[in-house]
Design a protein around this motif. Structure first.
Motif, PDB file in Angstrom:
ATOM      1  N   MET A 271       0.797  -1.220   0.000  1.00  0.00           N
ATOM      2  CA  MET A 271       0.000   0.000   0.000  1.00  0.00           C
ATOM      3  C   MET A 271       0.834   1.277   0.000  1.00  0.00           C
ATOM      4  SD  MET A 271      -3.377  -0.216   0.027  1.00  0.00           S
ATOM      5  CE  MET A 271      -4.546  -1.555   0.025  1.00  0.00           C
ATOM      6  N   ILE A 272       1.617   1.476   1.049  1.00  0.00           N
ATOM      7  CA  ILE A 272       2.281   2.764   1.250  1.00  0.00           C
ATOM      8  C   ILE A 272       3.701   2.550   1.746  1.00  0.00           C
ATOM      9  CG2 ILE A 272       2.221   4.979   2.487  1.00  0.00           C
ATOM     10  CD1 ILE A 272      -0.777   4.607   2.820  1.00  0.00           C
ATOM     11  N   ASP A 273       4.649   3.256   1.169  1.00  0.00           N
ATOM     12  CA  ASP A 273       6.020   3.353   1.673  1.00  0.00           C
ATOM     13  C   ASP A 273       6.193   4.730   2.289  1.00  0.00           C
ATOM     14  OD1 ASP A 273       7.295   0.945   1.149  1.00  0.00           O
ATOM     15  OD2 ASP A 273       7.538   1.427  -0.952  1.00  0.00           O
TER      16      ASP A 273
ATOM     17  N   LYS B 242      12.304   3.650   7.455  1.00  0.00           N
ATOM     18  CA  LYS B 242      11.402   3.270   6.376  1.00  0.00           C
ATOM     19  C   LYS B 242      10.306   2.380   6.934  1.00  0.00           C
ATOM     20  CE  LYS B 242      11.173   1.328   1.710  1.00  0.00           C
ATOM     21  NZ  LYS B 242      11.912   0.805   0.545  1.00  0.00           N
ATOM     22  N   ILE B 243       9.065   2.731   6.623  1.00  0.00           N
ATOM     23  CA  ILE B 243       7.906   1.980   7.103  1.00  0.00           C
ATOM     24  C   ILE B 243       7.097   1.532   5.895  1.00  0.00           C
ATOM     25  CG2 ILE B 243       5.754   2.111   8.416  1.00  0.00           C
ATOM     26  CD1 ILE B 243       7.163   4.253  10.153  1.00  0.00           C
ATOM     27  N   LEU B 244       6.790   0.259   5.835  1.00  0.00           N
ATOM     28  CA  LEU B 244       6.004  -0.307   4.750  1.00  0.00           C
ATOM     29  C   LEU B 244       4.658  -0.764   5.293  1.00  0.00           C
ATOM     30  CD1 LEU B 244       5.589  -1.389   1.873  1.00  0.00           C
ATOM     31  CD2 LEU B 244       6.784  -3.477   2.573  1.00  0.00           C
TER      32      LEU B 244
ATOM     33  N   SER C  39      -7.414   1.092   6.613  1.00  0.00           N
ATOM     34  CA  SER C  39      -6.458   0.903   7.697  1.00  0.00           C
ATOM     35  C   SER C  39      -5.115   1.526   7.353  1.00  0.00           C
ATOM     36  CB  SER C  39      -6.274  -0.597   7.976  1.00  0.00           C
ATOM     37  OG  SER C  39      -5.280  -0.821   8.960  1.00  0.00           O
ATOM     38  N   ALA C  40      -4.684   1.398   6.087  1.00  0.00           N
ATOM     39  CA  ALA C  40      -3.407   1.973   5.663  1.00  0.00           C
ATOM     40  C   ALA C  40      -3.415   3.489   5.824  1.00  0.00           C
ATOM     41  CB  ALA C  40      -3.132   1.592   4.206  1.00  0.00           C
ATOM     42  N   TYR C  41      -4.534   4.109   5.505  1.00  0.00           N
ATOM     43  CA  TYR C  41      -4.651   5.558   5.674  1.00  0.00           C
ATOM     44  C   TYR C  41      -4.473   5.953   7.140  1.00  0.00           C
ATOM     45  CZ  TYR C  41      -6.829  10.139   6.170  1.00  0.00           C
ATOM     46  OH  TYR C  41      -7.083  11.430   6.514  1.00  0.00           O
TER      47      TYR C  41
END
Length: 217
Positions: free
Chosen positions: A183-185, A199-201, A209-211
């Motif tokens: 989803m998001i880096d 760095k968070i993946l 949830s990613a938001y």
């Protein structure tokens, strides 16, 4: 619209042409230093012709662009327009803009999305491999916002997430509780973009949830 300065003509500008044509309109000004000042190249007509030849010979398909000569400022300005026949390739690779650089697209999903966009199709409308999806997070969000009791298949159809013939689409998979999507880096840089402090993946979760996780970070 992106703007980039080039104090000389080298083939590296063709990566930027690919990136502009694939994603966003952009401008490249030639014989301009990093401060935006002319380096006083004289034969601007010859430079303009070389730029045109390099684009026509190196980018496939040839994107939409225009070249203007400013005799007063002593610069050549190249405008590249986001075009419809994506992907636009330089040396068989498509490029995208990231920060102040033009980088090759290595992500397979992003490349597929770009190809589908060129074919006038939406990546999100394709069916996922997994049709066993759950939507507890979406149901909870709709209950809070709309006082909805239960998430039905009819509501999923209204939201454009389900089709009677094709089933769920990739948009539904992105919103579903579990998936196989990166989803998001999120990256914290050090003194420059070459140093990663953290760095968070965020992956394999609903975009809802990613938001929330991204906001917390």
């Amino acid at each position: 619209m992106y703007l980039e300065f080039k104090s000389k003509l080298s083939d590296s500008f063709l990566k930027t042409v690919s990136a502009y044509a694939n994603y966003n309109d952009g401008i490249i000004q030639f014989w301009v230093d990093d401060s935006g000042n002319s380096v006083h190249f004289k034969d601007l007509q010859e430079l303009s012709l070389r730029i045109e030849n390099k684009i026509n010979d190196s980018i496939r398909p040839v994107p939409e662009y225009s070249i203007e000569i400013d005799e007063i400022k002593e610069i050549v300005e190249l405008k590249v327009y986001e075009s419809g026949l994506k992907p636009y390739l330089y040396k068989n690779r498509a490029y995208m803009r990231r920060d102040f650089s033009s980088l090759p697209i290595d992500d397979r999903d992003e490349m597929k999305r770009l190809i589908l966009e060129g074919l006038k199709q939406n990546y999100e409308d394709l069916p996922p491999t997994n049709q066993e999806l759950t939507f507890n997070l979406l149901e909870e969000a709709l209950r809070k916002k709309m006082n909805m009791d239960k998430l039905s298949l009819d509501i999923l159809k209204i939201l454009g997430l389900y089709d009677d013939r094709k089933g769920y689409n990739l948009a539904a998979q992105i919103i579903s509780d579990e998936n196989n999507i990166r989803m998001i880096d999120i990256v914290t840089f050090g003194i420059d973009i070459n140093e990663f402090k953290e760095k968070i993946l965020i992956e394999n979760v609903s975009i809802l949830s990613a938001y929330n996780q991204a906001v917390e970070v």
